[in-house]
Motif scaffolding. Sequence first.
Motif, PDB file in Angstrom:
ATOM      1  N   VAL A  65      14.037   0.835   0.317  1.00 44.13           N
ATOM      2  CA  VAL A  65      12.695   1.018  -0.241  1.00 44.13           C
ATOM      3  C   VAL A  65      12.118   2.367   0.181  1.00 44.13           C
ATOM      4  N   VAL A  66      12.240   2.690   1.454  1.00 42.75           N
ATOM      5  CA  VAL A  66      11.684   3.955   1.946  1.00 42.75           C
ATOM      6  C   VAL A  66      12.360   5.144   1.273  1.00 42.75           C
ATOM      7  N   GLU A  67      13.676   5.094   1.178  1.00 43.87           N
ATOM      8  CA  GLU A  67      14.396   6.196   0.548  1.00 43.87           C
ATOM      9  C   GLU A  67      13.960   6.376  -0.904  1.00 43.87           C
ATOM     10  N   ALA A  68      13.787   5.273  -1.610  1.00 47.60           N
ATOM     11  CA  ALA A  68      13.404   5.353  -3.020  1.00 47.60           C
ATOM     12  C   ALA A  68      11.969   5.818  -3.206  1.00 47.60           C
ATOM     13  N   LEU A  69      11.102   5.597  -2.206  1.00 50.45           N
ATOM     14  CA  LEU A  69       9.681   5.930  -2.349  1.00 50.45           C
ATOM     15  C   LEU A  69       9.302   7.287  -1.768  1.00 50.45           C
ATOM     16  N   GLN A  70      10.213   7.954  -1.100  1.00 52.60           N
ATOM     17  CA  GLN A  70       9.826   9.145  -0.352  1.00 52.60           C
ATOM     18  C   GLN A  70       9.227  10.239  -1.227  1.00 52.60           C
ATOM     19  N   ALA A  71       9.650  10.328  -2.476  1.00 51.67           N
ATOM     20  CA  ALA A  71       9.109  11.376  -3.343  1.00 51.67           C
ATOM     21  C   ALA A  71       8.161  10.812  -4.390  1.00 51.67           C
ATOM     22  N   SER A  72       7.722   9.549  -4.226  1.00 53.50           N
ATOM     23  CA  SER A  72       6.891   8.891  -5.234  1.00 53.50           C
ATOM     24  C   SER A  72       5.416   8.973  -4.887  1.00 53.50           C
ATOM     25  N   ARG A  73       4.610   9.121  -5.920  1.00 53.86           N
ATOM     26  CA  ARG A  73       3.153   8.970  -5.777  1.00 53.86           C
ATOM     27  C   ARG A  73       2.816   7.551  -6.220  1.00 53.86           C
ATOM     28  N   LEU A  74       2.400   6.748  -5.280  1.00 54.66           N
ATOM     29  CA  LEU A  74       2.259   5.323  -5.560  1.00 54.66           C
ATOM     30  C   LEU A  74       1.143   4.715  -4.733  1.00 54.66           C
ATOM     31  N   LEU A  75       0.352   3.855  -5.368  1.00 54.12           N
ATOM     32  CA  LEU A  75      -0.555   2.963  -4.651  1.00 54.12           C
ATOM     33  C   LEU A  75       0.074   1.579  -4.681  1.00 54.12           C
ATOM     34  N   MET A  76       0.410   1.061  -3.496  1.00 52.35           N
ATOM     35  CA  MET A  76       1.002  -0.265  -3.389  1.00 52.35           C
ATOM     36  C   MET A  76      -0.051  -1.238  -2.870  1.00 52.35           C
ATOM     37  N   VAL A  77      -0.306  -2.290  -3.638  1.00 47.82           N
ATOM     38  CA  VAL A  77      -1.255  -3.317  -3.228  1.00 47.82           C
ATOM     39  C   VAL A  77      -0.478  -4.506  -2.684  1.00 47.82           C
ATOM     40  N   LEU A  78      -0.744  -4.863  -1.437  1.00 48.25           N
ATOM     41  CA  LEU A  78      -0.156  -6.051  -0.817  1.00 48.25           C
ATOM     42  C   LEU A  78      -1.253  -7.103  -0.730  1.00 48.25           C
ATOM     43  N   ASP A  79      -1.194  -8.095  -1.589  1.00 47.28           N
ATOM     44  CA  ASP A  79      -2.288  -9.062  -1.725  1.00 47.28           C
ATOM     45  C   ASP A  79      -1.981 -10.352  -0.981  1.00 47.28           C
ATOM     46  N   ASN A  80      -2.953 -10.840  -0.223  1.00 44.35           N
ATOM     47  CA  ASN A  80      -2.839 -12.081   0.551  1.00 44.35           C
ATOM     48  C   ASN A  80      -1.831 -11.954   1.695  1.00 44.35           C
ATOM     49  N   CYS A  81      -2.146 -11.103   2.648  1.00 43.81           N
ATOM     50  CA  CYS A  81      -1.233 -10.825   3.762  1.00 43.81           C
ATOM     51  C   CYS A  81      -1.426 -11.747   4.964  1.00 43.81           C
TER      52      CYS A  81
END
Length: 770
Positions: free
Chosen positions: A106-122
């Motif tokens: 996941v980290v490798e795939a996201l390193q160059a991404s502009r992304l807002l990740m919502v983690l709901d109900n943690c």
Amino acid sequence: MADGVGSLAEWSADPTEVTSYVGRDAETGEARRLLAVSSLVTLTGPGGVGKTRLAWRIAAAHREATADEVAFVSLAELREPALLVPTVANVLGFGDRSAKPAIEVVVEALQASRLLMVLDNCEHLVDSCAWFADTVVRACPQVTVLATSRQSLGVAGERVLPVPPLAIPEQGDSFERVLNDDSVRLFVDRATAVAPSFRLTESDVEPLIRLCRRLDGLPLAIELAAVRARALSVRQLADRVDRQFSVLTKDRRGRPERHETMRALIDWSHDLCTGPERLLWARASVFSGSFDLDAAEQVCSGGELPREDVLEVVDGLLDKSILLREEYPGGVRYRMLESVREYGVDRLSETGGTAEFRKRHRDWFAELVGRYATEWLKTDQLGWIGRLRREHANLRVALDYCTGTPEDAVVGLRMLRDSKEFWIFRGLHTEGRMWVRRLDDAAAPGVPERARVLWLAGFMAVVQGDVPTSRSILERAAAEAEASGDELAAAYVLHVRAYAALIGNDMAEASRLFGTAIDLFRAHGDEGGDLWASYNHGLAVWLDGDIDRGRSILAEAVERCERRGEVFWRGWALWSRAAAEYLLGDLAVAERCCAQVLRLHAQVNDRVVVGYTLTVMAGCAARTGRPNRAAILQGAATTVWRTVGAWPNRYKAFTEPLLADTDTVTTALGWEIAVKEFADGASMPTRDAIAFALEERAPGPRKQTAQVLTKRETEIAHVIAEGLTNQEIADRLGIARRTVDTHIDHILTKLGYSNRVQVATWVTRSADPA
């Protein structure tokens, strides 16, 4: 990044989005301000305060303002902390085909991404969510995380935004002023939805103020109360809520705590339900996520709730907003908001019915996957896979129940056997291996069902590159199959060993083992296993040197799939033909087969076969004098490979040809042009890459470099031009030195430069284009 992540069209399916937003402008603005200065923001507050809906609103506003991708990951249905990262990866469209830990993929795939990740109900996974969010934001400088939880995650650098209840009116407020309070606006909006003729009058002001203050401005409480506006006036409603809540303040000073307010309101909603409605509410709480009417009738009926009455009772709970309605292709499903479901869980436990109805839930889903195993090749294959995908959360709960006793573990092993294609097609390798391990541990020694499941874990280990573990598992599987005399289980063991030989480039052994497995599959009437093994067999025979026989086997495999409407194995059979033609045959035929695979992708959404197909098409272009196209396609393929956590050279037969094709392209174009073409391909969304591969669109003009950099990267580029060191840049901007290093690496890559002087020159030219 998966296509469609953050799609607003997809968001509309979320149950919290069935009604319009009311209020929250201030909270939305403050959250966006915090997201601009922090990589992790957590919305906190009690159940029912509206954290999820606010998170959706913030995400929508963020995407509209920035065009960043958005991924919304709902965790309410997830019970197993070990599945957090695979669940996120699945939402993002990332694969699970690597022996590396899922977090690294996941980290490798996201390193160059502009992304807002919502983690709901943690809140029920708070430790795991804290670790995951901290890991991602540290390693991925352009990823921000917005979490919702009843408590903060406790991560360094986290900004916490408590979500307050909606604004409530004060005693004595005028009619006009009351209408402007968010709690009143929400009540009116929901009351009008259930009673279109509902209108507020000045005589309603006093009871409405009393009602909203009693409900503490909690959105869920207001919505549950507003449902009663169909039958009660505002004054009647306020009076009844007053009586219901009096017990909370009888023995204490002041007002009840907000969680008690929410509990009291749900208590009141429960009291107003009929007896059968209360039964269904409690019994349906065993479902995780959504469920359909057939499931409700089978699992929840009995005693005072006859099966033939379930539909009418469901309708009553929909009318009271206890159940929410969702439409999916092929039917309607129901679900509860988490606070309402938790209440049902408590009620079911109080009656001592938890074990009985969890078992009935398990039995229903065991029957469902049994029907899937019988019908998936005979009827609507895509529909069946879609249905199991919607039932994934329920399958998890059912399998978890099966780990409780040795007898139940046998049922769980059968469920895994029957649903094997679902786990394979969906790429759920880490989770599949986990369930095999847990059920294997729970089952008694010597049960024959074990042999028919262990091979599945062995196959998943091979796919993930975990060869030593695969060998160990397959030895056990072979021994169990021999001990139980199960030839079909032995056939699957042979099939997996053949697959391992195929990717290891031992084509003679692969051909022999596949042939033996196919004979056993056919002897036992297992057409699914036969089709799966046949296309692999054809590829092995071809690459072992018998091209005519290999071509014949593959042509037959494709034809059989087409004849019965099978789509999943057909895509892989077509790719196998394309791969064989690319390596030892006709490049034009290889490209035609690849085009068919990519058109099938629109139905099956298999990113792994897309990665392999783009790779073969790039090789074909390299060998037919189209180096620019080859570089673009290889760049697009690389992006897909990065997201699925695998690489084509895992097939050793491809290693040398791919290296030779790369040399051909770089020699023809020169290194600088080849890199730029590759980068253009790598930046394409998968759907655009497929359209380009099918020659349905041109690669398109390159973006101007000034548009390639993000706002932060542009800012850093200008500071570089001032001659500051990386540490000085970090000090000026108030960010970590490591973050600056990462940004500068991205700037150099995007601009195609190798040093800071070139960046400074670019800044100067951008400022003065003349």
